[in-house]
Design a protein around this motif. Structure first.
Motif, PDB file in Angstrom:
ATOM      1  N   MET A  54     101.532  89.043  33.083  1.00  0.00           N
ATOM      2  CA  MET A  54     100.227  88.682  33.616  1.00  0.00           C
ATOM      3  C   MET A  54      99.094  89.322  32.752  1.00  0.00           C
ATOM      4  N   ARG A  55      99.333  90.561  32.840  1.00  0.00           N
ATOM      5  CA  ARG A  55      98.360  91.322  32.008  1.00  0.00           C
ATOM      6  C   ARG A  55      98.191  90.993  30.545  1.00  0.00           C
ATOM      7  N   LYS A  56      99.204  90.374  30.125  1.00  0.00           N
ATOM      8  CA  LYS A  56      99.333  89.982  28.659  1.00  0.00           C
ATOM      9  C   LYS A  56      98.413  88.711  28.435  1.00  0.00           C
ATOM     10  N   ARG A  57      98.677  87.703  29.529  1.00  0.00           N
ATOM     11  CA  ARG A  57      97.843  86.635  29.627  1.00  0.00           C
ATOM     12  C   ARG A  57      96.373  86.807  29.951  1.00  0.00           C
ATOM     13  N   MET A  58      96.126  87.561  30.919  1.00  0.00           N
ATOM     14  CA  MET A  58      94.722  88.055  31.187  1.00  0.00           C
ATOM     15  C   MET A  58      94.126  88.525  30.174  1.00  0.00           C
ATOM     16  N   ARG A  59      94.594  89.433  29.362  1.00  0.00           N
ATOM     17  CA  ARG A  59      93.776  90.162  27.954  1.00  0.00           C
ATOM     18  C   ARG A  59      93.565  88.906  26.942  1.00  0.00           C
ATOM     19  N   GLU A  60      94.692  88.072  26.834  1.00  0.00           N
ATOM     20  CA  GLU A  60      94.258  87.131  26.045  1.00  0.00           C
ATOM     21  C   GLU A  60      93.041  86.317  26.600  1.00  0.00           C
ATOM     22  N   VAL A  61      92.942  85.843  27.724  1.00  0.00           N
ATOM     23  CA  VAL A  61      91.907  85.059  28.283  1.00  0.00           C
ATOM     24  C   VAL A  61      90.548  85.870  28.093  1.00  0.00           C
ATOM     25  N   MET A  62      90.409  87.154  28.256  1.00  0.00           N
ATOM     26  CA  MET A  62      89.384  88.018  28.278  1.00  0.00           C
ATOM     27  C   MET A  62      89.002  88.108  26.738  1.00  0.00           C
ATOM     28  N   ARG A  63      89.944  88.379  25.976  1.00  0.00           N
ATOM     29  CA  ARG A  63      89.597  88.426  24.440  1.00  0.00           C
ATOM     30  C   ARG A  63      88.917  87.227  23.890  1.00  0.00           C
ATOM     31  N   PHE A  64      89.304  86.014  24.373  1.00  0.00           N
ATOM     32  CA  PHE A  64      88.590  84.799  24.077  1.00  0.00           C
ATOM     33  C   PHE A  64      87.462  84.668  24.582  1.00  0.00           C
ATOM     34  N   SER A  65      87.436  84.852  26.005  1.00  0.00           N
ATOM     35  CA  SER A  65      86.090  84.385  26.816  1.00  0.00           C
ATOM     36  C   SER A  65      85.087  85.348  26.842  1.00  0.00           C
ATOM     37  N   GLY A  66      85.597  86.614  26.692  1.00  0.00           N
ATOM     38  CA  GLY A  66      84.467  87.849  26.648  1.00  0.00           C
ATOM     39  C   GLY A  66      83.171  87.495  25.745  1.00  0.00           C
ATOM     40  N   PRO A  67      83.440  87.237  24.626  1.00  0.00           N
ATOM     41  CA  PRO A  67      82.041  86.837  23.669  1.00  0.00           C
ATOM     42  C   PRO A  67      81.618  85.663  24.129  1.00  0.00           C
ATOM     43  N   ARG A  68      81.900  84.824  24.636  1.00  0.00           N
ATOM     44  CA  ARG A  68      81.323  83.686  25.181  1.00  0.00           C
ATOM     45  C   ARG A  68      80.696  83.762  26.322  1.00  0.00           C
ATOM     46  N   MET A  69      80.997  84.920  27.142  1.00  0.00           N
ATOM     47  CA  MET A  69      80.315  85.053  28.424  1.00  0.00           C
ATOM     48  C   MET A  69      78.739  85.158  28.153  1.00  0.00           C
ATOM     49  N   LEU A  70      78.312  85.746  27.177  1.00  0.00           N
ATOM     50  CA  LEU A  70      76.839  85.841  26.805  1.00  0.00           C
ATOM     51  C   LEU A  70      76.264  84.567  26.768  1.00  0.00           C
ATOM     52  N   TYR A  72      77.386  81.606  28.203  1.00  0.00           N
ATOM     53  CA  TYR A  72      77.596  80.765  29.584  1.00  0.00           C
ATOM     54  C   TYR A  72      77.185  81.539  30.691  1.00  0.00           C
ATOM     55  N   HIS A  73      77.316  82.881  30.818  1.00  0.00           N
ATOM     56  CA  HIS A  73      76.917  83.690  32.012  1.00  0.00           C
ATOM     57  C   HIS A  73      76.284  85.069  31.890  1.00  0.00           C
ATOM     58  N   PRO A  74      75.116  85.020  31.098  1.00  0.00           N
ATOM     59  CA  PRO A  74      74.759  86.203  30.597  1.00  0.00           C
ATOM     60  C   PRO A  74      74.617  87.366  31.439  1.00  0.00           C
ATOM     61  N   LEU A  75      74.061  87.240  32.692  1.00  0.00           N
ATOM     62  CA  LEU A  75      73.976  88.068  33.781  1.00  0.00           C
ATOM     63  C   LEU A  75      75.494  88.747  34.173  1.00  0.00           C
ATOM     64  N   VAL A  76      76.271  87.878  34.192  1.00  0.00           N
ATOM     65  CA  VAL A  76      77.950  88.434  34.578  1.00  0.00           C
ATOM     66  C   VAL A  76      78.178  89.287  33.472  1.00  0.00           C
ATOM     67  N   ALA A  77      77.941  88.907  32.175  1.00  0.00           N
ATOM     68  CA  ALA A  77      78.633  89.684  31.156  1.00  0.00           C
ATOM     69  C   ALA A  77      77.839  90.908  31.026  1.00  0.00           C
ATOM     70  N   PHE A  78      76.731  91.269  31.322  1.00  0.00           N
ATOM     71  CA  PHE A  78      75.684  92.206  31.359  1.00  0.00           C
ATOM     72  C   PHE A  78      76.187  93.208  32.348  1.00  0.00           C
ATOM     73  N   ARG A  79      76.485  92.746  33.382  1.00  0.00           N
ATOM     74  CA  ARG A  79      76.974  93.614  34.805  1.00  0.00           C
ATOM     75  C   ARG A  79      78.292  94.083  34.174  1.00  0.00           C
ATOM     76  N   HIS A  80      79.260  93.374  33.529  1.00  0.00           N
ATOM     77  CA  HIS A  80      80.592  93.836  33.130  1.00  0.00           C
ATOM     78  C   HIS A  80      80.437  94.941  32.377  1.00  0.00           C
ATOM     79  N   LEU A  81      79.570  94.764  31.453  1.00  0.00           N
ATOM     80  CA  LEU A  81      79.262  95.861  30.351  1.00  0.00           C
ATOM     81  C   LEU A  81      78.839  97.052  30.843  1.00  0.00           C
ATOM     82  N   LEU A  82      78.147  97.070  31.934  1.00  0.00           N
ATOM     83  CA  LEU A  82      77.336  98.261  32.896  1.00  0.00           C
ATOM     84  C   LEU A  82      78.701  98.911  33.325  1.00  0.00           C
ATOM     85  N   LYS A  83      79.533  98.245  33.830  1.00  0.00           N
ATOM     86  CA  LYS A  83      81.041  98.749  34.561  1.00  0.00           C
ATOM     87  C   LYS A  83      81.535  99.770  33.554  1.00  0.00           C
ATOM     88  N   LYS A  84      81.689  99.329  32.315  1.00  0.00           N
ATOM     89  CA  LYS A  84      82.535 100.289  31.277  1.00  0.00           C
ATOM     90  C   LYS A  84      81.955 101.394  31.266  1.00  0.00           C
TER      91      LYS A  84
END
Length: 84
Positions: A54-70, A72-84
Motif C-alpha cells: 500500500m505504501r508503494k501504491r500511495m507513493r505512486e499516486v503522490m508522485r503523479f498527483s503532487g505536481p498537479r495539486m498546484l 487543482y487544489h493550490p491551498l491544500v498543496a501549499f499546506r502540504h508543503l508547509l508540513k514538510k
C-alpha cells in the motif's frame, strides 16, 4: 490526490475499486495514527504505518498527483508543503 490520479492517469470518471480501497485504507491508517492532528507528512514520519504494498501504491499516486495539486487544489498543496 487519489481522485486526481484515478481521473487523470487511469482515465476514470469515478474512483475505481482499487483507488477506493486505497482511500479507505488511508483513512483507516490516519484514524489510528498516534500523532493525530500533529502528524507530519508520511515521508517524514518516524513510524511507517502502511503495509509495503500500500505504501508503494500511495507513493505512486503522490508522485503523479503532487505536481498537479498546484493546479487543482493550490491551498491544500501549499499546506502540504508547509508540513514538510
Amino acid at each position: 490526490m487519489i481522485q486526481i490520479y484515478c481521473r487523470k492517469k487511469e482515465k476514470n470518471k469515478e474512483l475505481c475499486t482499487t483507488c477506493r480501497s486505497l482511500l479507505a485504507y488511508a483513512h483507516e491508517r490516519l484514524e489510528r495514527c498516534k500523532f493525530g492532528e500533529e502528524k507530519t507528512a508520511c515521508q517524514h514520519c518516524p513510524i511507517h504505518c502502511y503495509k509495503p504494498d500500500m505504501r508503494k501504491r500511495m507513493r505512486e499516486v503522490m508522485r503523479f498527483s503532487g505536481p498537479r495539486m498546484l493546479f487543482y487544489h493550490p491551498l491544500v498543496a501549499f499546506r502540504h508543503l508547509l508540513k514538510k
